[in-house]
Design an enzyme around this catalytic site. Structure first.
Site, mmCIF file in Angstrom:
data_model
loop_
_atom_site.group_PDB
_atom_site.id
_atom_site.type_symbol
_atom_site.label_atom_id
_atom_site.label_comp_id
_atom_site.label_asym_id
_atom_site.label_seq_id
_atom_site.Cartn_x
_atom_site.Cartn_y
_atom_site.Cartn_z
ATOM 1 N N ASP A 89 31.783 55.764 25.898
ATOM 2 C CA ASP A 89 31.097 57.054 25.961
ATOM 3 C C ASP A 89 31.649 57.918 24.835
ATOM 4 O OD1 ASP A 89 33.583 57.837 26.767
ATOM 5 O OD2 ASP A 89 32.973 58.595 28.717
ATOM 6 N N ASP A 145 25.519 52.798 34.582
ATOM 7 C CA ASP A 145 26.954 52.713 34.830
ATOM 8 C C ASP A 145 27.274 53.706 35.919
ATOM 9 O OD1 ASP A 145 26.935 55.212 32.970
ATOM 10 O OD2 ASP A 145 28.952 55.138 33.773
ATOM 11 N N CYS A 154 34.922 37.277 49.261
ATOM 12 C CA CYS A 154 34.210 36.683 50.398
ATOM 13 C C CYS A 154 34.395 35.167 50.473
ATOM 14 C CB CYS A 154 32.733 37.031 50.337
ATOM 15 S SG CYS A 154 32.442 38.791 50.570
ATOM 16 N N CYS A 173 31.372 36.187 45.896
ATOM 17 C CA CYS A 173 32.467 36.859 45.188
ATOM 18 C C CYS A 173 33.819 36.250 45.576
ATOM 19 C CB CYS A 173 32.440 38.359 45.459
ATOM 20 S SG CYS A 173 33.353 38.869 46.929
ATOM 21 N N CYS A 214 28.051 35.747 50.424
ATOM 22 C CA CYS A 214 28.413 36.376 49.150
ATOM 23 C C CYS A 214 29.324 35.424 48.373
ATOM 24 C CB CYS A 214 29.123 37.709 49.408
ATOM 25 S SG CYS A 214 29.769 38.476 47.903
ATOM 26 N N HIS A 223 34.552 42.737 45.282
ATOM 27 C CA HIS A 223 33.327 42.505 46.048
ATOM 28 C C HIS A 223 32.237 43.503 45.637
ATOM 29 C CE1 HIS A 223 30.475 41.910 49.303
ATOM 30 N NE2 HIS A 223 30.433 43.234 49.355
HETATM 31 ZN ZN LIG Z 1 31.762 39.463 48.479
#
Ligand SMILES: [Zn+2]
Length: 378
Positions: free
Chosen positions: A90, A272, A315, A312, A310, A341
């Site tokens: 930025d 963002d 998880c 990720c 999920c 996550h």
């Molecule tokens: Zn997750």
């Protein structure tokens, strides 16, 4: 360096942006690493694993602490943080106007006090471009003033006129910097920023003026700073049609999953926001069935992952009960697992949006996603 508009559905855009640091598939959510790291102990290795396409770093923060000159000496931000994909920086404007102490705005730029040690700093369009050039980011943002959402019309008119003059100076300075022999990224791209608070006519006029500069991308700034969601959507309805459709359209600092879906529908394809990381650090996690507060007692014996299915890193290995325990015990790992996550949730949602646009089903996807998130878990 070009933006391919692959497909549209209504105003929604599915694009592909080619940069010197690789391709960005849009719509995209940029993951916010304020001081060249995502808060919550997330590394760039993690970012690769959670499908981050673009990392965003804050010019103001890196300028006041560690310093852009040192980062340039060490080879630039990409090398410093070991990240070879696109980085957006930025301009520092938003932080100067929101964070920094006593300031004076003049035609040349802004004088303010560092929030770290109080030292007096001057930043104008040229300084902002120089700092971003030292960092060597892929995309640099224009130095602008972000007037308060509820500012008076006269103030906003004058501020926007100055922001336009500043944009010309940014463009000129970046062209100069990109031509110097020791510049780290000689192909750095400049995005212009539309301002005008909630005055649609000022914003439209400004959008037309900045579009004339033929920059590689354009942002809508100064939203999500105190106006209502309806006012924000109204601004997007009115202004986005005046920004070039064949360039990236970036809505700065927004927002919730619902805000993103609404903005994609209105033609935005870069985003963002600090929500996923900030909420994660407070134990608030996103799921397709709404947001969960893992501090809640009801998760004490819940051995399910945060979200079934999920992919990720959290998880795949840990339960709600364990993450809750870590958060309660103030173990850093608790925060980290929640942030991972949440960012994965956002990055995956963007992937789903792109897939839906590819198959012409964005409207259906949006409806199903919103209904599911609003319905909650039980
Ligand atoms: Zn997750």
């Amino acid at each position: 360096m070009k933006y391919e508009l692959l497909k549209t559905e209504g105003k929604a855009k599915r694009g592909r942006f080619h940069t010197v640091h690789g391709v960005i598939e849009t719509p995209v959510f940029m993951n916010v690493g304020t001081v060249a790291a995502i808060k919550g102990a997330v590394s760039t290795d993690d970012l690769r694993e959670i499908k981050c396409q673009v990392e965003l770093s804050n010019t103001y923060h890196l300028h006041v602490r560690t310093g852009d000159k040192l980062i340039k000496e060490l080879g630039g931000l990409h090398k410093f943080m070991n990240w070879d994909r696109p980085i957006l920086t930025d301009s520092g404007g938003f932080q100067v106007f929101s964070l920094a102490g006593i300031r004076k705005i003049k035609e040349e730029g802004v004088t303010f006090n560092s929030h770290i040690d109080g030292r007096k700093i001057f930043m104008g369009p040229e300084e902002s471009m120089q700092i971003q050039s030292n960092l060597g980011s892929t995309i640099a943002m224009a130095f602008d003033e972000c007037p308060p959402a509820l500012a008076e019309r006269k103030y906003v008119e004058d501020s926007v006129a100055r922001t336009t003059r500043w944009l010309y100076r940014c463009k000129e300075e970046m062209a100069r910097l990109n031509s110097l022999p020791d510049t780290i990224n000689k192909e750095q791209l400049l995005f212009g920023i539309n301002q005008g608070a909630i005055f649609n006519d000022i914003r439209i006029e400004h959008a037309k003026r900045i579009a004339e500069l033929d920059l590689p991308g354009y942002a809508v700034g100064g939203l999500a700073v105190g106006e209502s969601h309806e006012q924000m959507y109204d601004v997007l309805d009115n202004v986005v049609p005046y920004l070039p459709q064949n360039k990236p359209t970036y809505l700065m600092g927004v927002g919730t999953p619902a805000n993103i879906l609404e903005a994609v529908e209105r033609g935005v394809d870069f985003f963002d926001c600090v929500y996923p990381s900030r909420n994660g650090r407070h134990g608030h996690v996103y799921t397709n069935h709404g947001k969960l507060n893992l501090f809640n007692q009801k998760f004490e014996k819940d051995m399910r992952p945060i979200e079934e299915g999920c992919g990720c890193p959290t998880c795949r290995s840990y339960s709600r009960a364990y993450v809750r325990h870590l958060l309660k015990a103030k173990e850093m790992l608790g925060m980290r697992l929640c942030v991972l996550h949440n960012l994965y949730f956002y990055n995956t949602m963007m992937e789903e949006i792109r897939d839906a646009l590819d198959t012409g089903d964005f409207a259906g996807y949006k409806k199903r996603k919103l209904e599911s998130m609003e319905a909650g878990e039980d």
